[in-house]
Design an enzyme around this catalytic site. Structure first.
Site, PDB file in Angstrom:
ATOM      1  N   CYS A   1      23.023  46.280  42.268  1.00 42.25           N
ATOM      2  CA  CYS A   1      23.487  45.304  41.279  1.00 42.25           C
ATOM      3  C   CYS A   1      23.860  43.958  41.902  1.00 42.25           C
ATOM      4  O   CYS A   1      24.390  43.088  41.218  1.00 42.25           O
ATOM      5  CB  CYS A   1      24.651  45.863  40.481  1.00 42.25           C
ATOM      6  SG  CYS A   1      26.072  46.291  41.496  1.00 42.25           S
TER       7      CYS A   1
ATOM      8  N   HIS B   1      31.420  27.604  37.848  1.00 41.03           N
ATOM      9  CA  HIS B   1      31.197  27.639  36.404  1.00 41.03           C
ATOM     10  C   HIS B   1      30.057  26.727  36.005  1.00 41.03           C
ATOM     11  O   HIS B   1      29.300  27.024  35.092  1.00 41.03           O
ATOM     12  CB  HIS B   1      32.465  27.198  35.680  1.00 41.03           C
ATOM     13  CG  HIS B   1      33.380  28.340  35.415  1.00 41.03           C
ATOM     14  ND1 HIS B   1      34.693  28.180  35.124  1.00 41.03           N
ATOM     15  CD2 HIS B   1      33.141  29.657  35.394  1.00 41.03           C
ATOM     16  CE1 HIS B   1      35.235  29.368  34.925  1.00 41.03           C
ATOM     17  NE2 HIS B   1      34.308  30.278  35.099  1.00 41.03           N
TER      18      HIS B   1
ATOM     19  N   ARG C   1      31.469  43.396  34.979  1.00 36.83           N
ATOM     20  CA  ARG C   1      32.533  42.904  35.875  1.00 36.83           C
ATOM     21  C   ARG C   1      33.808  42.684  35.055  1.00 36.83           C
ATOM     22  O   ARG C   1      34.022  41.599  34.521  1.00 36.83           O
ATOM     23  CB  ARG C   1      32.111  41.585  36.520  1.00 36.83           C
ATOM     24  CG  ARG C   1      30.993  41.703  37.544  1.00 36.83           C
ATOM     25  CD  ARG C   1      30.710  40.322  38.130  1.00 36.83           C
ATOM     26  NE  ARG C   1      29.962  40.381  39.357  1.00 36.83           N
ATOM     27  CZ  ARG C   1      28.682  40.047  39.469  1.00 36.83           C
ATOM     28  NH1 ARG C   1      28.003  39.650  38.411  1.00 36.83           N
ATOM     29  NH2 ARG C   1      28.079  40.114  40.642  1.00 36.83           N
TER      30      ARG C   1
ATOM     31  N   ASP D   1      28.310  41.416  48.532  1.00 36.26           N
ATOM     32  CA  ASP D   1      29.352  41.684  49.525  1.00 36.26           C
ATOM     33  C   ASP D   1      28.788  42.369  50.759  1.00 36.26           C
ATOM     34  O   ASP D   1      29.247  42.113  51.875  1.00 36.26           O
ATOM     35  CB  ASP D   1      30.458  42.552  48.909  1.00 36.26           C
ATOM     36  CG  ASP D   1      31.418  41.690  48.105  1.00 36.26           C
ATOM     37  OD1 ASP D   1      31.814  40.627  48.621  1.00 36.26           O
ATOM     38  OD2 ASP D   1      31.755  42.062  46.976  1.00 36.26           O
TER      39      ASP D   1
ATOM     40  N   GLU E   1      29.152  48.411  49.211  1.00 32.87           N
ATOM     41  CA  GLU E   1      29.125  46.977  49.536  1.00 32.87           C
ATOM     42  C   GLU E   1      29.855  46.661  50.832  1.00 32.87           C
ATOM     43  O   GLU E   1      29.999  45.508  51.209  1.00 32.87           O
ATOM     44  CB  GLU E   1      29.659  46.139  48.370  1.00 32.87           C
ATOM     45  CG  GLU E   1      30.911  46.655  47.723  1.00 32.87           C
ATOM     46  CD  GLU E   1      31.279  45.898  46.444  1.00 32.87           C
ATOM     47  OE1 GLU E   1      30.658  44.877  46.119  1.00 32.87           O
ATOM     48  OE2 GLU E   1      32.220  46.346  45.772  1.00 32.87           O
TER      49      GLU E   1
ATOM     50  N   ARG F   1      30.831  34.522  51.683  1.00 24.55           N
ATOM     51  CA  ARG F   1      29.712  34.278  50.765  1.00 24.55           C
ATOM     52  C   ARG F   1      29.839  33.005  49.948  1.00 24.55           C
ATOM     53  O   ARG F   1      28.882  32.565  49.327  1.00 24.55           O
ATOM     54  CB  ARG F   1      29.502  35.488  49.849  1.00 24.55           C
ATOM     55  CG  ARG F   1      30.582  35.700  48.824  1.00 24.55           C
ATOM     56  CD  ARG F   1      30.473  37.075  48.191  1.00 24.55           C
ATOM     57  NE  ARG F   1      30.150  37.017  46.791  1.00 24.55           N
ATOM     58  CZ  ARG F   1      30.282  38.034  45.943  1.00 24.55           C
ATOM     59  NH1 ARG F   1      30.709  39.197  46.360  1.00 24.55           N
ATOM     60  NH2 ARG F   1      29.970  37.911  44.691  1.00 24.55           N
TER      61      ARG F   1
HETATM   62  C1  PEP Z   1      28.101  42.579  44.969  1.00 29.58           C
HETATM   63  O1  PEP Z   1      28.992  42.442  45.811  1.00 29.58           O
HETATM   64  O2  PEP Z   1      26.877  42.604  45.240  1.00 29.58           O
HETATM   65  C2  PEP Z   1      28.445  42.721  43.541  1.00 29.58           C
HETATM   66  C3  PEP Z   1      27.540  42.987  42.638  1.00 29.58           C
HETATM   67  O3  PEP Z   1      29.749  42.529  43.192  1.00 29.58           O
HETATM   68  P1  PEP Z   1      30.413  41.079  43.033  1.00 29.58           P
HETATM   69  O4  PEP Z   1      29.324  40.069  43.153  1.00 29.58           O
HETATM   70  O5  PEP Z   1      31.070  41.083  41.710  1.00 29.58           O
HETATM   71  O6  PEP Z   1      31.366  41.068  44.180  1.00 29.58           O
HETATM   72 MG    MG Z   2      31.020  42.907  45.266  1.00 31.64          MG
END
Ligand code: PEP
Ligand code: MG
Length: 576
Positions: free
Chosen positions: A507, A193, A300, A460, A436, A470
């Protein structure tokens, strides 16, 4: 000799900060075990309760200092902490410990925190795991009241770069109000955050720069380069001048770009590129509009489930989505169905057992298909808002084609229900999916044929391809979007979408990162979705490139990436 500390850069519009170091002792509080006498137990309980009350008062005061024009999520961060303070799961557990073990309030709080941290660490969802930071910040605040420690940052920090072991979102707000130039923390990641806040406040920061508070000295001149995630100290005059010029240049550029936010995103040879925004909360729509987004490429929705004792019902989903759709004035809005993990009940305080390997567990579409009661209210709400704008459904973490089929069956059942109830919806609503998981990237052709659109989630995809968590600080260094295997998978998805004539976007964070955009365009991506603050920069970058040239360069890059270092290749590309 220049001293440098490396962390993760957090910058949006302002990416360079120069100022004197101010060392703030904002590290975790160290508690030693202590016990109270039997007859002092109730006194200790009320000492704890008073400390919680005082901590809440402090937060209310911080909340009152948030500027009116600040992004809405800032208030929500403070509210999160207030909710946690009121949460019986925290205070009830501490009081039980005081009563059952005679632990001092501090020691009981510390032990209870450690137990809760273990639960957080099992969590699969990256966002939810960052809730651990929130827990730490809330516990630290109570501890400091109990220990009668000063919590508010010192005054007179204008133009300084604050160094701290860690900072809470509340600290960041107070520091911003003091007009600091930026901050550096030893701990924390880009998804915390604190980092999200710094980004939305436009405050340059480097987080997770381990050892920064040890090796940087109070009062020395620091340069914060968030593009590269480095903090420089002991610089010569020429270096400082160079960074000052860069800072000035960036500022002028932002002013210029803002004026052109409504212009279409074009490459130098006039090819239109779709630039979309990623949002987490309905209130983020304004930032998307201000930065000229062509639509929302990723909403999201799991943020709707956070910090509460229950799950959102259909009406609540509907109201949130309506706000986004109305705010986008007819532009497309891609609503991702919820991407919670095996820890899905984290929000209501009843945690289910998490698997030993949560990132590979029951998350996103897997969870929704297993628990349709969780999925259906969201689908019905999305269908209902589809009557009011260009709404699309996006399914996360697809691995198997049958997941698409099952999800579609649920969607169709919801459509039939709405029809019987006489409620309007878009019968032809587009249903797309996120690529992903490496399996889905390899089998992209089948997914492209089964769905109306695809979007590559590189965050992901990289995690699963390179087998690295990650959000684990220890393996952050392996997180490499330039890894040939990652690029190969991306290329495969682009080719598959092209052959199936299925629209494709990206994205993940990579889509809004200036280092990758030319390569991605050259590889054939014509739609990118990113955090709103990155849109203007990327739009500007497009104008500097001819798509036809990028295509030739990308082909050359892909051909040589296995035999040459991708960064060297890219350097050669940029020089040519
Ligand atoms: C991703 O995994 O690239 C993605 C956009 O989804 P999130 O970051 O919400 O897992
Ligand atoms: Mg993702």
């Amino acid at each position: 000799m220049i001293v440098s500390c490396v962390g993760i850069g957090v910058g949006a519009e302002s990416r360079i900060a120069i100022g004197e170091a101010y060392l703030l002792c904002h590290g975790p509080v160290c508690i030693t075990p202590e016990w109270v006498a039997e007859q002092e137990i109730e006194q200790e309980v009320s000492r704890f309760e008073q400390a919680v009350g005082q901590a809440a008062e402090q937060l209310h005061s911080v909340r009152g200092q948030i500027p009116r024009d600040a992004p809405s999520d800032i208030v929500e961060f403070i509210d999160t902490h207030l909710l946690m303070l009121e949460d019986k799961a925290i205070s009830g557990g501490v009081i039980n410990l005081i009563r059952s073990t005679r632990a001092s309030a501090e020691w009981a709080l510390q032990q209870h925190r450690d137990a809760l941290v273990q639960v957080f660490e099992q969590m699969q969802d990256a966002y939810l795991r960052t809730r651990r930071d929130d827990l730490d910040h809330v516990v630290d605040r109570i501890l400091k009241v109990l220990l009668a420690q000063q919590d508010e940052p010192a005054s007179g920090l204008e133009g300084q770069i604050v160094l701290a072991e860690d900072l809470s979102p509340a600290d960041v707000i107070l520091l911003r109000n003091q007009h600091i130039a930026g901050f550096v923390t030893d701990y924390g990641g880009p998804m915390s955050h604190t980092a999200i806040l710094a980004r939305s406040l436009g405050l340059p920061a480097v987080v997770g720069a381990r050892g920064a508070t040890d090796c940087l000295r109070q009062g020395e001149l620091l340069i914060l380069d968030t593009d590269n995630g480095v903090v420089l100290a002991n610089c010569d005059r020429a270096t400082v001048d160079r960074y000052e010029d860069r800072r000035e240049f960036q500022h002028e550029r932002t002013v210029l770009l803002r004026r052109r936010s409504t212009e279409p995103a074009l490459t130098a040879d006039g090819r239109r590129i779709e630039l979309l925004a990623n949002i987490e909360l309905a209130g983020d729509v304004q930032a998307a509009v201000d930065n000229g987004a062509d639509g929302i490429g990723l909403y999201r929705t799991e943020f709707l489930y956070m910090n509460r004792q229950d799950v959102p019902d259909e009406e609540e989903h509907y109201q949130a989505y309506r706000q986004v759709i109305d705010g986008m004035h007819g532009k497309p809005v891609t609503i991702r169905t919820l991407d919670l993990g095996a820890d899905k009940q984290a929000f209501d305080g009843h945690l289910r057992e998490s698997s030993g390997n949560p990132a590979l567990g029951l998350r996103a579409i897997r969870l929704c298909l297993k628990e349709p009661a969780l999925f259906r209210p969201q689908i019905r709400a999305i269908l209902r808002v589809s009557a009011f704008g260009d709404v699309r459904i996006m399914l996360p973490m697809l691995t198997n084609l049958w997941e698409v089929e099952q999800a579609k069956q649920i969607i169709q059942r919801c459509m039939r229900e709405l029809q019987l109830e006489g409620i309007a919806f878009d019968r032809d609503i587009q249903i797309g999916g996120m690529i992903e998981v490496p399996a889905a990237a390899l089998a992209a052709r089948a997914f492209a044929e089964a769905l109306d659109f695809l979007s590559i989630g590189t965050n992901d995809l990289i995690q699963y391809t390179l087998a690295i968590d990650r959000i684990d600080d220890e393996v952050n260094y392996l997180y490499d979007p330039f890894h040939p295997a990652v690029l190969q998978l991306i290329k495969n998805v682009i080719d598959a979408s092209n052959s199936a004539a299925t629209p494709l976007s990206m994205c993940g964070e990579m889509a809004g990162d200036a280092r990758f955009v030319p390569l991605l365009l050259g590889m054939g991506l014509h739609s990118l979705s990113m955090q709103p603050a990155a849109l203007l920069d990327v739009k500007q970058q497009l104008l500097q490139h001819e798509l036809s040239t990028l295509q030739l360069k990308a082909a050359d890059f892909l051909q040589h990436m296995y035999s040459e270092d991708p960064l060297t290749l890219l350097g050669r590309w940029q020089d040519s």
